[in-house]
Design an enzyme around this catalytic site. Structure first.
Site: not given
Ligand code: 9MG
Length: 271
Positions: A216, A252
């Site tokens: 990010k 994630r």
């Molecule tokens: C789809 N998406 C993109 N960034 C995300 C994040 O930080 N969390 C979740 N649950 N989905 C995300």
């Protein structure tokens, strides 16, 4: 079905497969169905507990895609992956979730926390799927225009508590739900890091927490590039480990192998 923290114990890595042409984080490498399938299978082999397949970009500034286009992107991938690995469907649309669940998806990852499509809550409740409720201030097109909070951790927690209550009132078992602070979704660099530092405020809601900091822009900006649209692997790993050490359950991530390895080491030190 097991409670979500038994199905995906700490730390579990959720691999990211964006079947989109316009993602900052992966440059659209999985836009062709065969590439998305290959990436998902590779992530599973690298140790992903689940792979999150999405057909609508949620990066800052992005607009919505039609139902038909989202289905056209994700269904061929899901058809080919069915039965091969645990799948999460990243969608806010009830019809996309319905089709994905019928193809074996077990988790619905809704960045709108059930505010986007009024039918989604019933689709999740009736299917018995797992659910991730994420905090977002505004919508992807405008969310990074001067986000402000008095106390970001408390405000995000209050929002998630309210969305959790909504989901449970509509028949989704609490034990199937995890919560997510929504790193980068209507937050400044400082807000994002404060949310990780104060993850205990979210954990106090009693649900497992999912964190997505991988690649990010706040990572690149923290490292000195004010115009960064993404962040490097080294910083993604540090953020994931920091989140894990503060109690996150699911991380994630795009670079699954490296996250699995880094988190295995962190877990050996702090189980
Ligand atoms: C789809 N998406 C993109 N960034 C995300 C994040 O930080 N969390 C979740 N649950 N989905 C995300």
């Amino acid at each position: 079905m097991k409670p979500i923290e038994q199905r995906f114990p700490r730390p579990s890595v959720m691999g990211v497969v964006n079947v989109t042409p316009d993602s900052f984080s992966d440059g659209g490498v999985n836009f062709r169905a065969e590439d998305g399938v290959a990436s998902a299978l590779r992530m599973r082999a690298e140790g992903a507990a689940i792979v999150d397949v999405g057909g609508e970009s949620t990066r800052p500034g992005s607009g919505a895609v039609s139902l038909e286009e989202e289905l056209r992107r994700v269904i061929p991938v899901l058809e080919r992956l069915a039965g091969h690995l645990p799948i999460s469907i990243d969608t806010a649309k009830a019809e996309v979730a319905r089709r994905a669940l019928s193809l074996g998806a077990e988790l619905v990852n809704d960045v709108t926390a059930l505010r986007g499509d009024p039918e989604l809550v019933d689709v999740v409740a009736e299917s018995g799927a797992y659910l991730c409720l994420m905090h977002m201030r505004g919508e992807p097109r405008t969310m990074q225009a001067n986000p402000q909070y008095d106390d970001v951790a408390s405000e995000v927690a209050a929002f998630l508590e309210q969305r959790l209550a909504f989901a449970v009132e509509h028949g989704i078992a609490e034990e199937r739900i995890c919560l997510d602070p929504g790193i980068g979704f209507g937050k400044t660099v400082e807000h994002n890091f404060e949310l990780i530092a104060r993850l205990d405020v979210l954990l106090a809601l009693g649900r497992p927490v999912l964190v997505g900091f991988s690649r990010k822009s706040s990572l690149g900006r923290l490292l000195g590039d004010p115009g960064a649209t993404t962040g490097p692997l080294s910083a993604s790993l540090a953020a994931a480990v920091a989140a894990y050490e503060r109690g996150a359950t699911i991380l994630r991530a795009h670079d699954v192998k490296e996250h699995v390895e880094a988190l295995a080491v962190a877990a050996a030190v702090t189980p």
